[in-house]
Scaffold this motif. Sequence first.
Motif, PDB file in Angstrom:
ATOM      1  N   ALA A  37      -6.506  -2.975  -2.840  1.00 51.35           N
ATOM      2  CA  ALA A  37      -5.694  -3.463  -3.953  1.00 51.35           C
ATOM      3  C   ALA A  37      -5.196  -2.325  -4.833  1.00 51.35           C
ATOM      4  CB  ALA A  37      -6.489  -4.464  -4.779  1.00 51.35           C
ATOM      5  N   GLU A  38      -6.045  -1.315  -5.050  1.00 55.52           N
ATOM      6  CA  GLU A  38      -5.666  -0.199  -5.904  1.00 55.52           C
ATOM      7  C   GLU A  38      -4.609   0.707  -5.261  1.00 55.52           C
ATOM      8  OE1 GLU A  38      -8.857   1.044  -3.169  1.00 55.52           O
ATOM      9  OE2 GLU A  38      -8.567  -0.690  -4.514  1.00 55.52           O
ATOM     10  N   GLU A  39      -4.312   0.486  -3.975  1.00 50.74           N
ATOM     11  CA  GLU A  39      -3.291   1.266  -3.275  1.00 50.74           C
ATOM     12  C   GLU A  39      -1.936   0.564  -3.244  1.00 50.74           C
ATOM     13  OE1 GLU A  39      -5.506   3.617   0.213  1.00 50.74           O
ATOM     14  OE2 GLU A  39      -5.710   1.429   0.382  1.00 50.74           O
ATOM     15  N   ALA A  40      -1.872  -0.648  -3.785  1.00 49.00           N
ATOM     16  CA  ALA A  40      -0.648  -1.451  -3.723  1.00 49.00           C
ATOM     17  C   ALA A  40       0.015  -1.538  -5.096  1.00 49.00           C
ATOM     18  CB  ALA A  40      -0.962  -2.855  -3.222  1.00 49.00           C
ATOM     19  N   SER A  68      12.030  -1.474   3.336  1.00 49.86           N
ATOM     20  CA  SER A  68      11.710  -2.164   4.583  1.00 49.86           C
ATOM     21  C   SER A  68      11.507  -1.169   5.719  1.00 49.86           C
ATOM     22  CB  SER A  68      12.849  -3.127   4.946  1.00 49.86           C
ATOM     23  OG  SER A  68      12.533  -3.864   6.104  1.00 49.86           O
ATOM     24  N   GLY A  69      10.369  -1.303   6.404  1.00 46.95           N
ATOM     25  CA  GLY A  69      10.048  -0.417   7.510  1.00 46.95           C
ATOM     26  C   GLY A  69       9.338   0.845   7.093  1.00 46.95           C
ATOM     27  N   ARG A  70       9.340   1.153   5.789  1.00 47.69           N
ATOM     28  CA  ARG A  70       8.657   2.352   5.307  1.00 47.69           C
ATOM     29  C   ARG A  70       7.242   2.029   4.835  1.00 47.69           C
ATOM     30  NH1 ARG A  70      12.169   5.475   0.992  1.00 47.69           N
ATOM     31  NH2 ARG A  70      10.476   6.968   1.359  1.00 47.69           N
ATOM     32  N   LEU A  71       7.103   0.847   4.215  1.00 47.96           N
ATOM     33  CA  LEU A  71       5.819   0.404   3.690  1.00 47.96           C
ATOM     34  C   LEU A  71       5.652  -1.080   3.999  1.00 47.96           C
ATOM     35  CD1 LEU A  71       5.893   1.914   0.075  1.00 47.96           C
ATOM     36  CD2 LEU A  71       4.596   2.802   2.004  1.00 47.96           C
ATOM     37  N   PRO A  72       4.410  -1.568   4.119  1.00 49.29           N
ATOM     38  CA  PRO A  72       4.217  -3.017   4.233  1.00 49.29           C
ATOM     39  C   PRO A  72       4.723  -3.710   2.968  1.00 49.29           C
ATOM     40  CG  PRO A  72       2.208  -1.834   4.804  1.00 49.29           C
ATOM     41  CD  PRO A  72       3.133  -0.828   4.197  1.00 49.29           C
ATOM     42  N   LEU A  73       5.460  -4.779   3.146  1.00 47.17           N
ATOM     43  CA  LEU A  73       6.006  -5.539   2.024  1.00 47.17           C
ATOM     44  C   LEU A  73       5.504  -6.970   2.084  1.00 47.17           C
ATOM     45  CD1 LEU A  73       9.763  -4.414   1.984  1.00 47.17           C
ATOM     46  CD2 LEU A  73       7.825  -3.397   0.765  1.00 47.17           C
ATOM     47  N   ALA A  74       5.191  -7.532   0.922  1.00 46.12           N
ATOM     48  CA  ALA A  74       4.741  -8.914   0.841  1.00 46.12           C
ATOM     49  C   ALA A  74       5.316  -9.548  -0.414  1.00 46.12           C
ATOM     50  CB  ALA A  74       3.215  -8.990   0.819  1.00 46.12           C
ATOM     51  N   VAL A  75       5.265 -10.867  -0.454  1.00 46.52           N
ATOM     52  CA  VAL A  75       5.640 -11.635  -1.635  1.00 46.52           C
ATOM     53  C   VAL A  75       4.429 -12.433  -2.090  1.00 46.52           C
ATOM     54  CG1 VAL A  75       7.042 -13.547  -2.511  1.00 46.52           C
ATOM     55  CG2 VAL A  75       8.090 -11.799  -1.072  1.00 46.52           C
ATOM     56  N   ALA A  76       4.156 -12.409  -3.384  1.00 45.91           N
ATOM     57  CA  ALA A  76       3.084 -13.204  -3.977  1.00 45.91           C
ATOM     58  C   ALA A  76       3.716 -14.064  -5.065  1.00 45.91           C
ATOM     59  CB  ALA A  76       1.992 -12.309  -4.564  1.00 45.91           C
ATOM     60  N   SER A  77       3.754 -15.367  -4.839  1.00 50.11           N
ATOM     61  CA  SER A  77       4.513 -16.248  -5.724  1.00 50.11           C
ATOM     62  C   SER A  77       3.712 -17.480  -6.108  1.00 50.11           C
ATOM     63  CB  SER A  77       5.805 -16.690  -5.017  1.00 50.11           C
ATOM     64  OG  SER A  77       6.519 -17.639  -5.779  1.00 50.11           O
ATOM     65  N   TRP A  95       2.612   8.804  -8.538  1.00 49.80           N
ATOM     66  CA  TRP A  95       1.782   8.118  -7.538  1.00 49.80           C
ATOM     67  C   TRP A  95       2.672   7.435  -6.514  1.00 49.80           C
ATOM     68  CZ3 TRP A  95       1.502   2.571  -7.242  1.00 49.80           C
ATOM     69  CH2 TRP A  95       0.515   2.068  -6.378  1.00 49.80           C
ATOM     70  N   SER A  96       2.193   7.325  -5.271  1.00 49.13           N
ATOM     71  CA  SER A  96       2.943   6.618  -4.225  1.00 49.13           C
ATOM     72  C   SER A  96       2.106   5.463  -3.689  1.00 49.13           C
ATOM     73  CB  SER A  96       3.280   7.563  -3.065  1.00 49.13           C
ATOM     74  OG  SER A  96       4.146   8.585  -3.487  1.00 49.13           O
ATOM     75  N   PRO A  97       2.624   4.248  -3.725  1.00 44.83           N
ATOM     76  CA  PRO A  97       1.879   3.106  -3.179  1.00 44.83           C
ATOM     77  C   PRO A  97       1.867   3.121  -1.662  1.00 44.83           C
ATOM     78  CG  PRO A  97       4.046   2.404  -3.870  1.00 44.83           C
ATOM     79  CD  PRO A  97       3.925   3.836  -4.285  1.00 44.83           C
ATOM     80  N   ARG A  98       0.920   2.393  -1.083  1.00 42.63           N
ATOM     81  CA  ARG A  98       0.850   2.233   0.369  1.00 42.63           C
ATOM     82  C   ARG A  98       1.333   0.852   0.797  1.00 42.63           C
ATOM     83  NH1 ARG A  98      -3.837   2.497   2.947  1.00 42.63           N
ATOM     84  NH2 ARG A  98      -2.867   3.406   4.794  1.00 42.63           N
ATOM     85  N   ALA A  99       1.642  -0.002  -0.168  1.00 41.01           N
ATOM     86  CA  ALA A  99       2.232  -1.318   0.077  1.00 41.01           C
ATOM     87  C   ALA A  99       2.848  -1.797  -1.233  1.00 41.01           C
ATOM     88  CB  ALA A  99       1.191  -2.314   0.570  1.00 41.01           C
ATOM     89  N   VAL A 100       3.848  -2.666  -1.132  1.00 40.64           N
ATOM     90  CA  VAL A 100       4.492  -3.229  -2.326  1.00 40.64           C
ATOM     91  C   VAL A 100       4.484  -4.743  -2.203  1.00 40.64           C
ATOM     92  CG1 VAL A 100       6.554  -3.298  -3.767  1.00 40.64           C
ATOM     93  CG2 VAL A 100       5.976  -1.200  -2.533  1.00 40.64           C
ATOM     94  N   ARG A 103      -6.345  -5.716  -9.522  1.00 38.42           N
ATOM     95  CA  ARG A 103      -6.499  -4.262  -9.461  1.00 38.42           C
ATOM     96  C   ARG A 103      -5.313  -3.548  -8.829  1.00 38.42           C
ATOM     97  NH1 ARG A 103     -10.068  -2.620  -6.268  1.00 38.42           N
ATOM     98  NH2 ARG A 103     -10.425  -4.564  -5.156  1.00 38.42           N
ATOM     99  N   LEU A 104      -4.159  -4.218  -8.747  1.00 36.08           N
ATOM    100  CA  LEU A 104      -2.950  -3.518  -8.326  1.00 36.08           C
ATOM    101  C   LEU A 104      -2.354  -2.790  -9.521  1.00 36.08           C
ATOM    102  CD1 LEU A 104      -3.220  -5.985  -6.224  1.00 36.08           C
ATOM    103  CD2 LEU A 104      -0.776  -5.622  -5.846  1.00 36.08           C
ATOM    104  N   ARG A 105      -1.609  -1.731  -9.259  1.00 39.08           N
ATOM    105  CA  ARG A 105      -0.786  -1.159 -10.304  1.00 39.08           C
ATOM    106  C   ARG A 105       0.473  -2.028 -10.425  1.00 39.08           C
ATOM    107  NH1 ARG A 105      -1.479   5.403 -10.153  1.00 39.08           N
ATOM    108  NH2 ARG A 105      -3.570   5.437  -9.231  1.00 39.08           N
ATOM    109  N   VAL A 106       1.052  -2.048 -11.615  1.00 42.10           N
ATOM    110  CA  VAL A 106       2.081  -3.055 -11.892  1.00 42.10           C
ATOM    111  C   VAL A 106       3.353  -2.432 -12.444  1.00 42.10           C
ATOM    112  CG1 VAL A 106       2.580  -5.249 -13.022  1.00 42.10           C
ATOM    113  CG2 VAL A 106       0.213  -4.661 -12.455  1.00 42.10           C
TER     114      VAL A 106
END
Length: 238
Positions: A175-178, A109-118, A11-16, A195-198
Amino acid sequence: MSTTGHHLLGWSPRAVVFDCDGTLMDSERHWQEARVRAFRGFGLQAPPGFADQAKGVHYADCGRLMAEAVHKPELTPDLTAALLHHFLDLVADDPVTMPGAVELVRLLSGRLPLAVASNCPSEVVEASLERAGLRAHFEHIVVPSATPAGDTGTVRPKPWPDVYETAAKLCGVGAEEALAVEDSLTGVESARRARLRVLGVGPRPDGDDVHRADLWVTALHTPELLAWVHTWAPLAGS
């Protein structure tokens, strides 16, 4: 590898969405030392096993757990304040990244949207990532908030799903795409509920806990993980 890990690798995510403490930044040891110093400041000592209980817990909840662990609930506000004070001092002096974190973030970086959840305060996350040279790679930083944040509403700490739900939404994907990247079971639970994959990073948990993430790897630079990442197709326009 967990059983579902075989399926995740196709599987390939659309965001990480990355956790920060213990995943990107090697700051879990700072929280541990901060807890020791906070207890010591009141002439107290953590009971055996408390470090595992506190891992990944929001600092305000950790202060409450600390007070309850030593049967002094009246010290909750003071221990919470001392915990944060000591942690901020420690992380300011020694912001070290986890093995492979810089390489993986730069690769994505630049390939997919990236975020931090802390679960950390925003000023801690921002300062740590900035000093590590990683802040510019992340479009969004999501942390718990006591008051509504824009149109996202109140964001509750992990293990509530809010930080991951909000991060995926800000990245513009379902969420299911991240993919969530986590080192603690508290964070894994938060991402699963959102509902994210982990992807779990670090020592494999014992027993059935290993199945709470879709895949566990020992570090962010393992050949298995990097080979999988290289199969991901960048989003259109990236």
